[in-house]
Design an enzyme around this catalytic site. Structure first.
Site, PDB file in Angstrom:
ATOM      1  N   GLU A  82      33.533  44.284  39.696  1.00  0.00           N
ATOM      2  CA  GLU A  82      32.305  44.814  39.107  1.00  0.00           C
ATOM      3  C   GLU A  82      31.073  44.220  39.795  1.00  0.00           C
ATOM      4  O   GLU A  82      30.075  44.918  40.004  1.00  0.00           O
ATOM      5  CB  GLU A  82      32.277  44.532  37.606  1.00  0.00           C
ATOM      6  CG  GLU A  82      33.325  45.335  36.837  1.00  0.00           C
ATOM      7  CD  GLU A  82      33.160  45.220  35.345  1.00  0.00           C
ATOM      8  OE1 GLU A  82      32.501  46.088  34.744  1.00  0.00           O
ATOM      9  OE2 GLU A  82      33.695  44.246  34.767  1.00  0.00           O
ATOM     10  N   GLU A 110      41.487  46.124  33.752  1.00  0.00           N
ATOM     11  CA  GLU A 110      41.145  45.772  32.372  1.00  0.00           C
ATOM     12  C   GLU A 110      42.012  46.474  31.340  1.00  0.00           C
ATOM     13  O   GLU A 110      42.425  45.866  30.345  1.00  0.00           O
ATOM     14  CB  GLU A 110      39.657  46.080  32.111  1.00  0.00           C
ATOM     15  CG  GLU A 110      38.698  45.016  32.617  1.00  0.00           C
ATOM     16  CD  GLU A 110      38.348  45.158  34.088  1.00  0.00           C
ATOM     17  OE1 GLU A 110      37.411  44.477  34.539  1.00  0.00           O
ATOM     18  OE2 GLU A 110      39.012  45.948  34.799  1.00  0.00           O
TER      19      GLU A 110
END
Length: 278
Positions: A126, A146
Site C-alpha cells: 500500500e 489481507e
C-alpha cells in the site's frame, strides 16, 4: 547544500542523505522483514512531516534493510489487540490522514521513489502504490493478502490499485490475495517502473532521484500537485484548481523559471534555487 538536522528517530528507521536535495529513509527491522510497528510509523511521520517543510530536500527514497522492502503490519501485535477486544480500529483509520507508515495516503507535493528488494506485502505494498516511481529487483514479489487474514487493504491500497491497474486486475490481487512477480507488476498491473538486478535497485533509485533534482523544484512540485488533483477532480476542476494554486503562482512568480529560460537561451545547465516556502 547546508547541513540538515532531521528529527530524532529510533533504530527502526535509518535517515540518510545520499545526494544533494535527496532524503533516504530505510526501514530497519530486517529480522522481522521490516514489518511496521507503531514506533516505526511514528518515526516515519516525524521525518516525512519535516521533509515536507524542508526547502533543501526535493525528493525522498524509501527502501528496506535486508531481504524485503516491507512485509506489512506486525500481525502478532495486531492479533494481541484484537484478542483483547480492541474495537477502535475504524476510528484510528479515519483519524490517520497519511495512512500506513504515514505514507500510503500521504499527498506530498514532493516526489517519492521506492527501492524494493525482495517484495512488498500488505501495508508495505500500500505504501509503494502511493509512490511516484518504483524500482524493484527481478525476484521481488507483491501481494495484498489481507482477505486471507480476515482484514482489508483499506489504507489506500484498494483505491490506488484500482486507479493504476483497473477494476479487474485490481480484483485479481485484492479478492484472491494473490502474489504476483515483479515482471507482472510492471507489465500487467503497471505499478512498477523498472525491474533490475538486485544489486542495481538502490543505485537505480538514486539515479532517478538525481534526474528529478536536475529539474526545477518549483516546476516538479507543481507538476506533482497536478497529478494529485487529476486523481481527485474532473478535468476542468483539476485544471482550474492547479492553474490558480499557490504552487503554480510560485512557479510563475519565482526565480527558477527565469533561470531555466535564461539557461536554455545561453545553452548551459540551469542552477536551481530551493523553492520558497508556501
Amino acid at each position: 547544500m547546508a547541513q540538515l538536522t532531521p528529527p530524532p528517530t529510533s533504530e527502526e528507521l535509518i535517515v540518510s542523505f545520499p545526494a544533494d536535495h535527496v532524503l533516504q529513509l530505510t526501514f530497519n527491522r530486517p529480522k522481522s522483514l521490516n514489518a511496521m510497528t507503531p514506533r516505526m510509523s511514528d518515526d516515519l511521520k516525524r521525518v516525512l512531516d519535516w521533509f515536507e517543510d524542508e526547502p533543501q530536500l526535493w525528493v525522498v527514497i524509501v527502501t528496506g534493510a535486508g531481504r524485503v522492502f516491507c512485509a506489512g503490519a506486525d500481525l502478532k501485535a495486531w492479533n494481541t489487540t484484537q484478542q483483547k477486544g480492541d474495537t477502535g480500529e475504524q476510528e484510528r483509520l479515519a483519524s490517520d490522514i497519511h495512512g500506513f507508515g504515514s505514507l500510503s495516503r500521504r499527498q506530498s507535493r514532493k516526489p517519492v521513489v521506492a527501492a524494493v528488494h525482495g517484495g512488498a506485502y500488505g501495508g508495505g505494498m500500500e505504501m509503494l502504490l502511493n509512490c511516484d516511481y518504483v524500482v524493484a529487483d527481478e525476484g521481488a514479489e507483491f501481494a495484498l493478502p489481507e482477505v486471507k487474514r480476515g482484514v482489508v487493504a483499506v489504507q489506500g491500497g484498494i483505491l490506488r490499485l484500482a486507479l493504476i491497474s483497473g477494476h479487474q486486475l485490481a480484483s485479481e490481487m485484492l479478492l484472491l490475495g494473490k502474489t504476483i512477480s515483479a515482471v507482472d507488476a510492471r507489465t500487467r498491473f503497471g505499478f512498477i517502473n523498472e525491474v533490475v538486478p538486485a544489486p542495481d535497485v538502490l543505485p537505480t533509485a538514486l539515479t532517478i532521484a538525481k534526474q528529478i533534482t536536475s529539474n526545477s523544484p518549483d516546476a516538479v512540485q507543481s507538476t506533482k500537485e497536478g497529478l494529485l488533483l487529476a486523481q481527485q477532480l474532473n478535468h476542468r476542476e483539476a485544471f482550474l484548481t492547479h492553474a490558480l494554486s499557490p504552487v503554480s503562482r510560485r512557479v510563475y512568480k519565482g526565480g527558477n523559471i527565469k533561470e531555466g529560460l535564461k539557461a536554455f537561451s545561453e545553452k548551459r545547465s540551469p542552477t536551481w534555487k530551493n523553492p520558497a516556502k508556501l
